[in-house]
Design an enzyme around this catalytic site. Sequence first.
Site, mmCIF file in Angstrom:
data_model
loop_
_atom_site.group_PDB
_atom_site.id
_atom_site.type_symbol
_atom_site.label_atom_id
_atom_site.label_comp_id
_atom_site.label_asym_id
_atom_site.label_seq_id
_atom_site.Cartn_x
_atom_site.Cartn_y
_atom_site.Cartn_z
ATOM 1 N N LYS A 151 0.857 -1.186 0.000
ATOM 2 C CA LYS A 151 0.000 0.000 0.000
ATOM 3 C C LYS A 151 0.900 1.245 0.000
ATOM 4 C CE LYS A 151 -3.546 2.682 0.708
ATOM 5 N NZ LYS A 151 -4.158 3.132 -0.538
ATOM 6 N N LEU A 168 -5.205 7.503 -0.278
ATOM 7 C CA LEU A 168 -3.825 7.109 0.046
ATOM 8 C C LEU A 168 -3.547 7.101 1.549
ATOM 9 C CD1 LEU A 168 -2.217 9.035 -2.939
ATOM 10 C CD2 LEU A 168 -2.645 6.579 -2.781
ATOM 11 N N CYS A 198 -0.815 11.124 -8.074
ATOM 12 C CA CYS A 198 -1.201 12.036 -6.988
ATOM 13 C C CYS A 198 -1.289 13.468 -7.501
ATOM 14 C CB CYS A 198 -0.145 12.028 -5.887
ATOM 15 S SG CYS A 198 0.224 10.412 -5.286
ATOM 16 N N THR A 206 -5.914 3.923 -11.792
ATOM 17 C CA THR A 206 -7.372 3.951 -12.015
ATOM 18 C C THR A 206 -7.790 5.101 -12.933
ATOM 19 O OG1 THR A 206 -7.542 5.251 -9.992
ATOM 20 C CG2 THR A 206 -7.966 2.903 -9.801
ATOM 21 N N GLY A 253 -4.886 -3.348 -14.820
ATOM 22 C CA GLY A 253 -6.206 -2.783 -15.082
ATOM 23 C C GLY A 253 -7.209 -3.851 -15.438
#
Length: 312
Positions: free
Chosen positions: A49, A77, A134, A197, A247
Amino acid sequence: MIPEPANLKTRLGPLELRTPVIAASGTFGYGPEFENVTDIEYFGAVTLKAVSLEPRTGNPYPRMVETPSGMLNCIGLENPGVEVFIKEKIPAARKSGVPLIANLVGDKTRDYQELAAILESENDLAALEINASCPNVDHGSLSFAMDSNILGELVAAVREVTSKPLIAKLSPNVTDILPLAEAAVEFGADILNLSNTFLGMSISIDSRKSRLSRDYAGLSGQAIRPIALRIVHQVASKLDIPVIGTGGIYDTTDALEFLIAGARAISLGTVNFIHPNRARDICDGIQAYLSKNDLELTELTGSYLGPASCQA
Ligand SMILES: Cc1cc2nc3c(=O)[nH]c(=O)nc-3n(C[C@H](O)[C@H](O)[C@H](O)COP(=O)(O)O)c2cc1C
């Protein structure tokens, strides 16, 4: 364990993996969460993560909603910060024996650089992955991965402080992925991960509000697979850099499509929530396909033969 000699080894530049199946960041926790529900050794690597310099609480709830053939998330996040990551998360994750990849996030280029410098001495990390999706606080809502100059600067800054294999994970939310992929390669990425994504939205008709705590969120799962596959092919057929395809990959056929399109490895994200043991199924499936077609994995990679034609 996977029967030896495994014919699933794959080389992504400086990174050699035992299998071409990687756990995608954010969908596999820090590893131990999946200990009792998956045969983790079938993963060639686990991407942990995201980690940032300081702890992040993430976005308020609700942060996930199901959509046709996928899901939207705006987790934001959430993570405990690099100090806890080093003290607790890496030691727990390393017990699996599977190579670990850190997924780096930040608000500014120098956050990523500082993080990478701190993680450079972590011998249990096989590679660093820049999550370039980000938002860059110096450029409003524009993410690092939406502008090739900003992305180039980011990759160069991290490259300067790390000798570890460096993965640039790009965003699909751009008109043309090639200039971004080229910038990442030019400024020092060893591997590209394509991709993160897609921005999406979901509205409750009762409240006329978003079903999530943000207007927009990241769409993942089967719905995005054909688009992610197209992006992998566009880049892998033009640039000489190893690509991880990500994906909407749910099964062996999906994984094979990405490998044929040119990916050297694939990563599993949303499917981990539904079928946590898919890495094993997919490894077995790829092995069976290779044997049946008398192919090596390296021969399969990028073996796409072009458009279909109707026989007269
Ligand atoms: C709940 C959730 C959390 C995620 N967190 C991260 C993250 O921390 N860092 C990152 O680079 N990608 C993150 N992603 C994106 C995935 O790693 C992956 O790129 C994306 O979901 C597409 O793959 P999939 O369709 O197989 O899920 C997250 C995705 C989901 C669904």
